[in-house]
Motif scaffolding. Structure first.
Motif, PDB file in Angstrom:
ATOM      1  N   VAL A 139       0.862  -1.172   0.000  1.00  0.00           N
ATOM      2  CA  VAL A 139       0.000   0.000   0.000  1.00  0.00           C
ATOM      3  C   VAL A 139       0.905   1.231   0.000  1.00  0.00           C
ATOM      4  O   VAL A 139       1.845   1.298   0.795  1.00  0.00           O
ATOM      5  CB  VAL A 139      -0.862   0.052   1.281  1.00  0.00           C
ATOM      6  CG1 VAL A 139      -1.771   1.279   1.275  1.00  0.00           C
ATOM      7  CG2 VAL A 139      -1.675  -1.221   1.416  1.00  0.00           C
ATOM      8  N   ILE A 140       0.632   2.200  -0.892  1.00  0.00           N
ATOM      9  CA  ILE A 140       1.377   3.461  -0.886  1.00  0.00           C
ATOM     10  C   ILE A 140       0.413   4.562  -0.485  1.00  0.00           C
ATOM     11  O   ILE A 140      -0.687   4.665  -1.021  1.00  0.00           O
ATOM     12  CB  ILE A 140       1.951   3.768  -2.271  1.00  0.00           C
ATOM     13  CG1 ILE A 140       2.855   2.622  -2.699  1.00  0.00           C
ATOM     14  CG2 ILE A 140       2.732   5.079  -2.251  1.00  0.00           C
ATOM     15  CD1 ILE A 140       3.546   2.869  -4.005  1.00  0.00           C
ATOM     16  N   MET A 141       0.825   5.385   0.477  1.00  0.00           N
ATOM     17  CA  MET A 141      -0.057   6.450   0.944  1.00  0.00           C
ATOM     18  C   MET A 141       0.801   7.629   1.410  1.00  0.00           C
ATOM     19  O   MET A 141       1.753   7.422   2.124  1.00  0.00           O
ATOM     20  CB  MET A 141      -0.900   5.921   2.109  1.00  0.00           C
ATOM     21  CG  MET A 141      -1.926   6.935   2.574  1.00  0.00           C
ATOM     22  SD  MET A 141      -3.114   6.168   3.704  1.00  0.00           S
ATOM     23  CE  MET A 141      -4.180   7.592   4.015  1.00  0.00           C
ATOM     24  N   LEU A 178       9.367   4.470   5.264  1.00  0.00           N
ATOM     25  CA  LEU A 178       9.246   5.887   4.896  1.00  0.00           C
ATOM     26  C   LEU A 178      10.069   6.142   3.632  1.00  0.00           C
ATOM     27  O   LEU A 178      11.280   5.895   3.619  1.00  0.00           O
ATOM     28  CB  LEU A 178       9.779   6.757   6.045  1.00  0.00           C
ATOM     29  CG  LEU A 178       9.806   8.272   5.810  1.00  0.00           C
ATOM     30  CD1 LEU A 178       8.398   8.834   5.622  1.00  0.00           C
ATOM     31  CD2 LEU A 178      10.505   8.974   6.982  1.00  0.00           C
ATOM     32  N   MET A 179       9.414   6.612   2.562  1.00  0.00           N
ATOM     33  CA  MET A 179      10.124   6.861   1.301  1.00  0.00           C
ATOM     34  C   MET A 179      11.140   7.973   1.488  1.00  0.00           C
ATOM     35  O   MET A 179      10.804   9.054   1.956  1.00  0.00           O
ATOM     36  CB  MET A 179       9.093   7.249   0.232  1.00  0.00           C
ATOM     37  CG  MET A 179       9.638   7.451  -1.160  1.00  0.00           C
ATOM     38  SD  MET A 179      10.676   6.123  -1.816  1.00  0.00           S
ATOM     39  CE  MET A 179       9.609   4.725  -1.583  1.00  0.00           C
ATOM     40  N   ASN A 180      12.396   7.673   1.139  1.00  0.00           N
ATOM     41  CA  ASN A 180      13.466   8.641   1.322  1.00  0.00           C
ATOM     42  C   ASN A 180      14.527   8.439   0.235  1.00  0.00           C
ATOM     43  O   ASN A 180      14.350   7.588  -0.636  1.00  0.00           O
ATOM     44  CB  ASN A 180      14.056   8.495   2.745  1.00  0.00           C
ATOM     45  CG  ASN A 180      14.694   9.778   3.255  1.00  0.00           C
ATOM     46  OD1 ASN A 180      15.176  10.601   2.484  1.00  0.00           O
ATOM     47  ND2 ASN A 180      14.711   9.964   4.562  1.00  0.00           N
ATOM     48  N   VAL A 181      15.603   9.216   0.314  1.00  0.00           N
ATOM     49  CA  VAL A 181      16.652   9.113  -0.704  1.00  0.00           C
ATOM     50  C   VAL A 181      17.806   8.210  -0.263  1.00  0.00           C
ATOM     51  O   VAL A 181      18.780   8.034  -0.996  1.00  0.00           O
ATOM     52  CB  VAL A 181      17.199  10.509  -1.086  1.00  0.00           C
ATOM     53  CG1 VAL A 181      16.103  11.350  -1.709  1.00  0.00           C
ATOM     54  CG2 VAL A 181      17.773  11.221   0.139  1.00  0.00           C
ATOM     55  N   GLY A 182      17.682   7.628   0.901  1.00  0.00           N
ATOM     56  CA  GLY A 182      18.710   6.722   1.407  1.00  0.00           C
ATOM     57  C   GLY A 182      18.177   6.060   2.663  1.00  0.00           C
ATOM     58  O   GLY A 182      17.204   6.543   3.258  1.00  0.00           O
ATOM     59  N   GLU A 183      18.793   4.968   3.065  1.00  0.00           N
ATOM     60  CA  GLU A 183      18.259   4.219   4.206  1.00  0.00           C
ATOM     61  C   GLU A 183      18.654   4.788   5.564  1.00  0.00           C
ATOM     62  O   GLU A 183      17.942   4.604   6.550  1.00  0.00           O
ATOM     63  CB  GLU A 183      18.728   2.764   4.134  1.00  0.00           C
ATOM     64  CG  GLU A 183      18.094   2.004   2.995  1.00  0.00           C
ATOM     65  CD  GLU A 183      18.478   0.535   3.013  1.00  0.00           C
ATOM     66  OE1 GLU A 183      19.257   0.129   3.899  1.00  0.00           O
ATOM     67  OE2 GLU A 183      17.993  -0.187   2.142  1.00  0.00           O
ATOM     68  N   GLY A 210      11.907   1.941   9.059  1.00  0.00           N
ATOM     69  CA  GLY A 210      12.804   3.075   8.788  1.00  0.00           C
ATOM     70  C   GLY A 210      12.661   3.571   7.362  1.00  0.00           C
ATOM     71  O   GLY A 210      11.617   3.392   6.733  1.00  0.00           O
ATOM     72  N   ASN A 211      13.714   4.221   6.879  1.00  0.00           N
ATOM     73  CA  ASN A 211      13.706   4.765   5.521  1.00  0.00           C
ATOM     74  C   ASN A 211      13.809   3.664   4.474  1.00  0.00           C
ATOM     75  O   ASN A 211      14.523   2.678   4.673  1.00  0.00           O
ATOM     76  CB  ASN A 211      14.895   5.710   5.326  1.00  0.00           C
ATOM     77  CG  ASN A 211      14.788   6.954   6.184  1.00  0.00           C
ATOM     78  OD1 ASN A 211      13.710   7.504   6.352  1.00  0.00           O
ATOM     79  ND2 ASN A 211      15.913   7.407   6.720  1.00  0.00           N
ATOM     80  N   ILE A 212      13.110   3.849   3.370  1.00  0.00           N
ATOM     81  CA  ILE A 212      13.292   2.954   2.221  1.00  0.00           C
ATOM     82  C   ILE A 212      13.583   3.827   0.993  1.00  0.00           C
ATOM     83  O   ILE A 212      13.369   5.032   1.018  1.00  0.00           O
ATOM     84  CB  ILE A 212      12.066   2.059   1.954  1.00  0.00           C
ATOM     85  CG1 ILE A 212      10.828   2.907   1.662  1.00  0.00           C
ATOM     86  CG2 ILE A 212      11.824   1.114   3.122  1.00  0.00           C
ATOM     87  CD1 ILE A 212       9.681   2.115   1.057  1.00  0.00           C
ATOM     88  N   VAL A 224       3.667  -1.261   3.719  1.00  0.00           N
ATOM     89  CA  VAL A 224       3.092   0.084   3.630  1.00  0.00           C
ATOM     90  C   VAL A 224       4.214   1.093   3.351  1.00  0.00           C
ATOM     91  O   VAL A 224       5.185   1.162   4.103  1.00  0.00           O
ATOM     92  CB  VAL A 224       2.380   0.480   4.945  1.00  0.00           C
ATOM     93  CG1 VAL A 224       1.769   1.881   4.816  1.00  0.00           C
ATOM     94  CG2 VAL A 224       1.309  -0.542   5.309  1.00  0.00           C
ATOM     95  N   VAL A 225       4.077   1.834   2.252  1.00  0.00           N
ATOM     96  CA  VAL A 225       5.046   2.868   1.893  1.00  0.00           C
ATOM     97  C   VAL A 225       4.422   4.225   2.227  1.00  0.00           C
ATOM     98  O   VAL A 225       3.376   4.567   1.695  1.00  0.00           O
ATOM     99  CB  VAL A 225       5.378   2.825   0.386  1.00  0.00           C
ATOM    100  CG1 VAL A 225       6.291   3.986  -0.004  1.00  0.00           C
ATOM    101  CG2 VAL A 225       5.990   1.487   0.002  1.00  0.00           C
TER     102      VAL A 225
END
Lengths: 336, 336
Positions: A139-141, A178-183, A210-212, A224-225
């Motif tokens: 799921v992306i939200m 959590l969508m991010n630019v690095g882990e 954590g970050n993905i 879940v993203v």
């Protein structure tokens, strides 16, 4: 259970909506569909729709409709009697349990935000979308309702997306990324750093991985993203475009080279396209509003509309909103 | 022409860097490569590298290297004599014309930002990446150097990306699109709205097609996609992940069903993967710094490194930076 369908919504007007409603009615005997739109047009088109349970299909007239390219807020103000506003009106008056629309997404969201009937503990509703992954689905939200959210909103999206994954996708203990630019912790701009810290200190901390990064979505790293509506919107549209691009290339450069087994390969590729097509799940729920709202792609055909009505009905059956409120009540309170 | 190569960079250390350097030297007779890293290690490994033009391969010793997962700013401070910093030092001292690194991207960018040697008229450098599309290729900028830019930065990225597309990809009149959540003017958050207005009133207005959506990237709607480094980073990593996911599915669910022509199809699929692999173009340039800097994927193999050195050399040959400055001089001046 009663679901209102914006019968005027989508790129193709009433036909796929009517056909989708009929399919959904045939699939679920506890369901009544309320078609909302121009009554004369709908009655005419229903006459040639074949067999359907007439006692479970109603029509509510709406004098206007919102065009797919109209500016949402302006159109909603200029035409208060449009089919989308009428669906929300039926929901607010508890005359239906849910609504489905393939119409102008911005107008559907605006309709919900105007009413301000949010679930208890929800600060801003968001749109959740289901995407295929190598391990199943995620799921992306949010994917477009809230393009510049606060960290608190993203925390709530994690909670709501998690409840959705559990009760609608059958994931026992959904993980959240959590969508991010690095882990690494500390990556990205202020919003994601603040959100990261909120998750780490909340009741969701055990589910929060954590970050993905972008590549982790389709590998199925999390269930879940969580992301802001701007990035989420780019993600779903990019995924759709890239999927079509790659499928086109495979058709041309791989299957195009075959001869004896060309038809077999074509059929298998078609099956793959169907399986991962956006219509397979059936619409994106606007979570956080009091009632059920499912937003469909503008180009939805009958199958996608029928699936979306099915998802709306299932949301009602599993009492998704009660479960969302129960989950949100475990989060720390805030004045934001 | 002289290119410094961070010989310690990447997931696999010196071997692919050394092999890539040798391949690049064999392909271009006007090129000298300066390997930067632990001299003993490099001399040992070079001994078994086969034939190469010894007069065009030099070694500059660097006592340390930055790990792929180290925090960039901290590592650059703690180990000033690392191979990335040394490459930047050679560039700043004009001892090389360009540098190539498959090392820690954040550290490479940090190295460039620390020096503050930006091209005239550039406020913040950004990373450009080339992506395949249905119509050829496009440039996306920025993909991670600047995760929370100002509108002015994005305007400059449009100008720099456009010069890159013209002189490196051979697009005569590159079109520019602004990544957004919808095509209509007024969509999105403040940053994209401000950026939209800057483009519309700048010397780039004839090349600016307006807002584009995620699905427009791979359809090839524009030659240059302008976006902030957060969204751009998600785009490239998502594209890579989705490409691998879809290729895996095609291998399994389409080619897996074939028998007589299975090998033929496998070979064609392999060709497709090679054609669209990130290594095909050869690294992402950090545009806006005084000198040439090409950043490679950490998992780069020899071919990707050789291609990146080739791109760096070509940047120098076409005098890309002079052309960037000339383009930026046409933009309105600003104090930002």
């Amino acid at each position: 259970m009663r679901i209102a369908l914006d019968a005027m919504g989508g790129d193709n007007g009433p036909p796929p909506n009517i056909a989708g409603a009929v399919q959904a009615l045939q699939a679920a005997s506890d369901l009544t569909v309320v078609l909302v739109g121009d009554e004369t047009t709908l009655r005419e088109q229903l006459a040639s729709a074949g067999d359907y349970p007439t006692d479970r299909l109603e029509i509510v007239h709406a004098a206007h409709s919102v065009g797919m390219n109209e500016k949402p807020a302006e159109a909603m103000r200029a035409k208060p009697d449009n089919s989308i506003a009428k669906c929300w009106g039926l929901l607010a008056a508890k005359k239906v349990d849910g609504l489905v629309s393939a119409g102008n997404t911005g107008a559907v969201v605006a309709g919900g935000l105007f009413l301000r009937k949010f679930l208890k503990c929800v600060h801003r509703p968001g749109i959740a979308t289901v995407m295929p992954t190598a391990k199943g689905r995620c799921v992306i939200m949010d994917v477009g309702a809230n393009v510049f959210p606060k960290a608190r909103h993203l925390l709530e999206y994690g909670a709501m997306g998690s409840v959705f994954a559990k009760h609608m996708l059958g994931v026992e203990r959904p993980t959240i990324g959590l969508m991010n630019v690095g882990e690494e912790e500390g990556k990205g701009h202020d919003l994601v750093q603040d959100t990261y810290n909120l998750f780490r200190t909340s009741s969701l901390k055990d589910r929060f991985v954590g970050n993905i990064e972008g590549r982790d979505i389709h590998s199925g790293k999390v269930d879940v993203v969580v992301t802001d509506g701007f990035v989420g919107n780019v993600i779903i549209k990019l995924s759709q475009g890239l999927f079509e691009f790659v499928m086109g290339m495979v058709g041309q450069e791989v299957i195009g080279q075959l001869s004896a087994e060309k038809d077999l390969a074509k059929k298998a590729l078609h099956g793959l396209v169907q399986k991962y097509h956006y219509s397979a799940f059936g619409g994106a729920p606007l979570l956080g509003v009091d009632g059920v709202c499912i937003i469909c792609h503008g180009s939805s055909k009958d199958r996608a509309i029928a699936n979306a009505i099915g998802v709306a009905a299932q949301d009602v059956r599993v009492k998704l909103n009660e479960k969302i409120v129960a989950e949100l009540e475990t989060l720390p309170t805030t004045s934001d």
